[in-house]
Design a protein around this motif. Structure first.
Motif, PDB file in Angstrom:
ATOM      1  N   ALA A 221      13.313 -18.273   6.758  1.00  0.00           N
ATOM      2  CA  ALA A 221      13.180 -17.083   7.598  1.00  0.00           C
ATOM      3  C   ALA A 221      14.519 -16.341   7.676  1.00  0.00           C
ATOM      4  O   ALA A 221      14.570 -15.110   7.603  1.00  0.00           O
ATOM      5  N   ASP A 222      15.612 -17.094   7.799  1.00  0.00           N
ATOM      6  CA  ASP A 222      16.950 -16.484   7.809  1.00  0.00           C
ATOM      7  C   ASP A 222      17.218 -15.736   6.518  1.00  0.00           C
ATOM      8  O   ASP A 222      17.853 -14.691   6.511  1.00  0.00           O
ATOM      9  N   GLU A 223      16.751 -16.300   5.420  1.00  0.00           N
ATOM     10  CA  GLU A 223      16.985 -15.681   4.122  1.00  0.00           C
ATOM     11  C   GLU A 223      16.041 -14.510   3.852  1.00  0.00           C
ATOM     12  O   GLU A 223      16.180 -13.822   2.845  1.00  0.00           O
ATOM     13  N   GLY A 224      15.056 -14.306   4.731  1.00  0.00           N
ATOM     14  CA  GLY A 224      14.149 -13.175   4.569  1.00  0.00           C
ATOM     15  C   GLY A 224      12.948 -13.474   3.683  1.00  0.00           C
ATOM     16  O   GLY A 224      12.159 -12.580   3.382  1.00  0.00           O
ATOM     17  N   MET A 225      12.806 -14.731   3.267  1.00  0.00           N
ATOM     18  CA  MET A 225      11.652 -15.061   2.425  1.00  0.00           C
ATOM     19  C   MET A 225      10.390 -15.248   3.265  1.00  0.00           C
ATOM     20  O   MET A 225       9.287 -15.025   2.814  1.00  0.00           O
TER      21      MET A 225
ATOM     22  N   GLU B  55       6.755 -10.739   0.697  1.00  0.00           N
ATOM     23  CA  GLU B  55       7.063 -10.237  -0.634  1.00  0.00           C
ATOM     24  C   GLU B  55       8.225  -9.271  -0.533  1.00  0.00           C
ATOM     25  O   GLU B  55       8.466  -8.681   0.510  1.00  0.00           O
ATOM     26  N   LYS B  56       8.914  -9.094  -1.644  1.00  0.00           N
ATOM     27  CA  LYS B  56       9.995  -8.108  -1.651  1.00  0.00           C
ATOM     28  C   LYS B  56       9.408  -6.745  -1.313  1.00  0.00           C
ATOM     29  O   LYS B  56       8.359  -6.377  -1.811  1.00  0.00           O
ATOM     30  N   GLY B  57      10.086  -6.000  -0.447  1.00  0.00           N
ATOM     31  CA  GLY B  57       9.595  -4.664  -0.111  1.00  0.00           C
ATOM     32  C   GLY B  57       8.717  -4.629   1.120  1.00  0.00           C
ATOM     33  O   GLY B  57       8.358  -3.571   1.588  1.00  0.00           O
ATOM     34  N   CYS B  58       8.364  -5.815   1.654  1.00  0.00           N
ATOM     35  CA  CYS B  58       7.499  -5.840   2.832  1.00  0.00           C
ATOM     36  C   CYS B  58       8.179  -5.312   4.085  1.00  0.00           C
ATOM     37  O   CYS B  58       7.517  -5.103   5.089  1.00  0.00           O
ATOM     38  N   SER B  59       9.504  -5.112   4.028  1.00  0.00           N
ATOM     39  CA  SER B  59      10.171  -4.594   5.220  1.00  0.00           C
ATOM     40  C   SER B  59      10.039  -3.078   5.312  1.00  0.00           C
ATOM     41  O   SER B  59      10.445  -2.479   6.291  1.00  0.00           O
TER      42      SER B  59
ATOM     43  N   HIS C 208      -1.220  -5.711   3.877  1.00  0.00           N
ATOM     44  CA  HIS C 208      -0.178  -4.701   3.795  1.00  0.00           C
ATOM     45  C   HIS C 208      -0.775  -3.306   3.944  1.00  0.00           C
ATOM     46  O   HIS C 208      -1.821  -3.028   3.368  1.00  0.00           O
ATOM     47  N   LEU C 209      -0.114  -2.447   4.680  1.00  0.00           N
ATOM     48  CA  LEU C 209      -0.464  -1.029   4.656  1.00  0.00           C
ATOM     49  C   LEU C 209       0.455  -0.388   3.626  1.00  0.00           C
ATOM     50  O   LEU C 209       1.624  -0.725   3.554  1.00  0.00           O
ATOM     51  N   ASP C 210      -0.075   0.518   2.825  1.00  0.00           N
ATOM     52  CA  ASP C 210       0.800   1.120   1.821  1.00  0.00           C
ATOM     53  C   ASP C 210       1.794   2.076   2.486  1.00  0.00           C
ATOM     54  O   ASP C 210       1.680   2.386   3.673  1.00  0.00           O
ATOM     55  N   GLU C 211       2.782   2.507   1.716  1.00  0.00           N
ATOM     56  CA  GLU C 211       3.854   3.306   2.328  1.00  0.00           C
ATOM     57  C   GLU C 211       3.378   4.675   2.814  1.00  0.00           C
ATOM     58  O   GLU C 211       3.789   5.097   3.895  1.00  0.00           O
ATOM     59  N   PRO C 212       2.496   5.388   2.072  1.00  0.00           N
ATOM     60  CA  PRO C 212       2.008   6.661   2.617  1.00  0.00           C
ATOM     61  C   PRO C 212       1.304   6.479   3.969  1.00  0.00           C
ATOM     62  O   PRO C 212       1.487   7.289   4.880  1.00  0.00           O
ATOM     63  N   THR C 213       0.518   5.399   4.103  1.00  0.00           N
ATOM     64  CA  THR C 213      -0.159   5.140   5.383  1.00  0.00           C
ATOM     65  C   THR C 213       0.867   4.851   6.472  1.00  0.00           C
ATOM     66  O   THR C 213       0.768   5.368   7.593  1.00  0.00           O
ATOM     67  N   THR C 214       1.869   4.028   6.136  1.00  0.00           N
ATOM     68  CA  THR C 214       2.940   3.719   7.095  1.00  0.00           C
ATOM     69  C   THR C 214       3.629   4.999   7.559  1.00  0.00           C
ATOM     70  O   THR C 214       3.815   5.217   8.757  1.00  0.00           O
ATOM     71  N   ARG C 215       4.001   5.860   6.598  1.00  0.00           N
ATOM     72  CA  ARG C 215       4.694   7.112   6.956  1.00  0.00           C
ATOM     73  C   ARG C 215       3.802   8.010   7.806  1.00  0.00           C
ATOM     74  O   ARG C 215       4.252   8.655   8.747  1.00  0.00           O
ATOM     75  N   ALA C 216       2.487   8.055   7.481  1.00  0.00           N
ATOM     76  CA  ALA C 216       1.566   8.913   8.238  1.00  0.00           C
ATOM     77  C   ALA C 216       1.454   8.424   9.686  1.00  0.00           C
ATOM     78  O   ALA C 216       1.451   9.234  10.621  1.00  0.00           O
ATOM     79  N   ILE C 217       1.367   7.105   9.875  1.00  0.00           N
ATOM     80  CA  ILE C 217       1.287   6.558  11.235  1.00  0.00           C
ATOM     81  C   ILE C 217       2.567   6.907  12.003  1.00  0.00           C
ATOM     82  O   ILE C 217       2.526   7.345  13.156  1.00  0.00           O
ATOM     83  N   GLU C 218       3.726   6.724  11.341  1.00  0.00           N
ATOM     84  CA  GLU C 218       4.996   7.043  11.998  1.00  0.00           C
ATOM     85  C   GLU C 218       5.028   8.497  12.453  1.00  0.00           C
ATOM     86  O   GLU C 218       5.478   8.802  13.556  1.00  0.00           O
ATOM     87  N   GLU C 219       4.546   9.387  11.573  1.00  0.00           N
ATOM     88  CA  GLU C 219       4.558  10.808  11.915  1.00  0.00           C
ATOM     89  C   GLU C 219       3.651  11.137  13.081  1.00  0.00           C
ATOM     90  O   GLU C 219       4.006  11.912  13.969  1.00  0.00           O
TER      91      GLU C 219
END
Ligand code: ZN
Ligand code: ZN
Length: 128
Positions: free
Chosen positions: A49-53, A70-74, A89-100
């Protein structure tokens, strides 16, 4: 700085990777991996967990739940099913839309690591 048996480490890592769609408490992990001593499983989980895995996805009562990251999950949000425990996982466009949407409605800056909880389609269909 202590080192652990490499085989034990890869057993724990492999367990989380093979079940990457869901999270486990250290207790569940130790129960599933009878070849690795319980205290070693706990320490390896903390180390991974410390190593981010691994990331902490939630708590089950008072216990932390860890899931393979997975890499990129952050950089995207996740949704976790309360029925079967899977995290998707939610894809990045969905993540950005929710943030907006949240930001324009409230001015609130939502973290990329947010995990939504709900019930997945399979669990809804079988009525869990
Ligand atoms: Zn992800
Ligand atoms: Zn489900």
């Amino acid at each position: 700085m202590s080192t652990y048996n490499t085989r034990q480490r890869s057993t724990v890592e492999g367990f989380f990777r093979d079940h990457g769609d869901r999270g486990f408490t250290p207790e569940d992990t130790a129960a599933a991996l009878s070849s690795v001593p319980r205290s070693t499983v706990y320490r390896l989980i903390a180390q991974l967990a410390d190593e981010g895995m691994l990331r902490r996805t939630a708590t089950d009562g008072r216990k932390a739940v860890y899931q393979y990251q997975e890499k990129g999950c952050s950089s995207h949000m996740h949704i976790r099913c309360l029925g079967c425990g899977r995290t998707m996982h939610l894809d990045e466009p969905t993540t950005r839309a929710i943030e907006e949407i949240v930001s324009s409605a409230t001015g609130f800056d939502v973290l990329d690591t947010t995990v939504f909880e709900g019930v997945c389609r399979e669990c809804r269909e079988c009525g869990r």
